[in-house]
Design a protein around this motif. Structure first.
Motif, PDB file in Angstrom:
ATOM      1  N   UNK A  60     -53.480 -16.890 -38.347  1.00 14.19           N
ATOM      2  CA  UNK A  60     -52.489 -15.990 -37.751  1.00 14.19           C
ATOM      3  C   UNK A  60     -52.794 -15.708 -36.278  1.00 14.19           C
ATOM      4  N   UNK A  61     -54.092 -15.686 -35.941  1.00 15.07           N
ATOM      5  CA  UNK A  61     -54.494 -15.339 -34.574  1.00 15.07           C
ATOM      6  C   UNK A  61     -54.869 -16.601 -33.809  1.00 15.07           C
ATOM      7  N   UNK A  62     -53.901 -17.478 -33.643  1.00 14.49           N
ATOM      8  CA  UNK A  62     -54.165 -18.772 -33.019  1.00 14.49           C
ATOM      9  C   UNK A  62     -54.512 -18.653 -31.536  1.00 14.49           C
ATOM     10  N   UNK A  63     -54.081 -17.536 -30.919  1.00 19.09           N
ATOM     11  CA  UNK A  63     -54.337 -17.377 -29.488  1.00 19.09           C
ATOM     12  C   UNK A  63     -55.806 -17.073 -29.190  1.00 19.09           C
ATOM     13  N   UNK A  64     -56.569 -16.693 -30.209  1.00 21.56           N
ATOM     14  CA  UNK A  64     -57.989 -16.408 -29.994  1.00 21.56           C
ATOM     15  C   UNK A  64     -58.792 -17.699 -30.042  1.00 21.56           C
ATOM     16  N   UNK A  69     -58.506 -24.598 -36.058  1.00 20.25           N
ATOM     17  CA  UNK A  69     -58.160 -24.221 -37.431  1.00 20.25           C
ATOM     18  C   UNK A  69     -58.677 -25.245 -38.426  1.00 20.25           C
ATOM     19  N   UNK A  70     -58.689 -26.540 -38.038  1.00 23.21           N
ATOM     20  CA  UNK A  70     -59.140 -27.560 -38.985  1.00 23.21           C
ATOM     21  C   UNK A  70     -60.612 -27.388 -39.331  1.00 23.21           C
ATOM     22  N   UNK A  71     -61.427 -26.882 -38.343  1.00 18.39           N
ATOM     23  CA  UNK A  71     -62.836 -26.636 -38.639  1.00 18.39           C
ATOM     24  C   UNK A  71     -62.986 -25.437 -39.569  1.00 18.39           C
ATOM     25  N   UNK A  72     -62.127 -24.456 -39.344  1.00 21.56           N
ATOM     26  CA  UNK A  72     -62.126 -23.292 -40.243  1.00 21.56           C
ATOM     27  C   UNK A  72     -61.720 -23.708 -41.656  1.00 21.56           C
ATOM     28  N   UNK A  73     -60.774 -24.623 -41.744  1.00 20.03           N
ATOM     29  CA  UNK A  73     -60.350 -25.099 -43.064  1.00 20.03           C
ATOM     30  C   UNK A  73     -61.500 -25.801 -43.777  1.00 20.03           C
ATOM     31  N   UNK A  74     -62.270 -26.604 -43.022  1.00 18.71           N
ATOM     32  CA  UNK A  74     -63.409 -27.285 -43.641  1.00 18.71           C
ATOM     33  C   UNK A  74     -64.447 -26.277 -44.139  1.00 18.71           C
ATOM     34  N   UNK A  75     -64.686 -25.231 -43.316  1.00 22.56           N
ATOM     35  CA  UNK A  75     -65.606 -24.181 -43.770  1.00 22.56           C
ATOM     36  C   UNK A  75     -65.044 -23.464 -44.993  1.00 22.56           C
TER      37      UNK A  75
END
Length: 273
Positions: A60-64, A69-75
């Motif tokens: 949701x907070x893509x501006x930060x 996001x893909x690395x967050x998805x892997x985590x």
């Protein structure tokens, strides 16, 4: 599957194995009593859930600038699998006692199940989208349906006016009007069935027997519109499925996090630990 994907998944498995091995070694070296070990794994599980929920806010907070996001998805996937293992260690591989504990376990398993389904869909559905050509905006699909329906209606009325016959108009009213009104055949398209296209091909073949030769080009145009509608339905079904599983996964995640937080607070309030 290319070699890069294989290497990446092997790295995930290695990291997951190291996490689990470290957890088991720490629990073993700590020489904790069973209640204390349960408390430690419970807190660890709560921390993992907090990390998993944070992925929703990262999207949701893509501006930060907190990483892609893909690395967050892997985590998210990695710690999701670690959380499953930690959960079974926490409950000592047995079904918990007490209604509230059983509720938490049930929600946890539903959350894991919805996550696995979502992971499968996110890996298998996007390639099918590329086969369907240009990706259309999900929110604008009602407009596309309206355009197709209007074009089909105009063709039928024009043919009736030019050839002084109402066969195509009757076919439109009986078969096409409702079909072109909006999305249809959701589940057949999810399972990539070819029955819908075959059924319409048979309908058009049957229709041609009742038409004069001059009307046949109109049938060809109507068939193209219908097949375009079927492709649109496929996109609608796939995009819809990729969105709908989140309607279950995200609320369950927040409910589970709150339940586990309440569970930890109750345990510490009444145990004196």
């Amino acid at each position: 599957m290319n070699s890069y994907v294989v290497r990446r998944r092997l790295v995930y498995l290695l990291v997951l194995g190291l996490l689990l091995a470290s957890t088991l070694i720490l629990l073993s070296l700590s020489n904790l009593s069973m209640p204390s070990e349960v408390y430690c794994t419970g807190w660890g599980l709560l921390a993992v859930m907090g990390l998993l929920v944070s992925y929703h806010w990262r999207k949701k907070l893509l501006f930060l600038n907190f990483g892609g996001v893909r690395y967050w998805l892997r985590l998210h996937i990695l710690f999701g699998l670690y959380g499953v293992a930690l959960f079974f260690i926490h409950i000592d591989f047995s079904w918990p006692k007490g209604l509230f504990n059983q509720l938490i376990a049930t929600v946890f398993l539903l959350e894991v199940g919805s996550g696995m389904v979502g992971l499968y869909l996110s890996r298998t559905m996007p390639p099918r989208m590329t086969w369907l050509g240009e990706r259309l905006l999900y929110e604008k699909m009602p407009e596309y349906y309206q355009q197709l329906r209007q074009q089909a209606e105009d063709l039928a009325l024009q043919a009736a006016a030019e050839h002084h016959t109402d066969t195509l108009v009757k076919f439109y009213n009986r078969n096409l009007q409702s079909f072109l009104l909006g999305a249809a055949n959701f589940w057949p398209h999810v399972f990539n069935s070819g029955q819908v296209r075959s059924r319409w091909a048979l309908k058009f073949e049957g229709l041609q027997r009742y038409l004069v030769e001059d009307e046949l080009p109109v049938v060809t145009e109507l068939r193209i519109l219908v097949f375009r509608k079927i492709e649109l339905d496929k996109q609608y079904a796939i995009q819809g499925l990729l969105r709908r599983w989140l309607f279950l996964h995200i609320p369950l995640a927040y409910a589970l996090f709150i339940f586990v937080l309440a569970h930890v607070m109750v345990i510490h309030s009444f145990s004196g630990v």
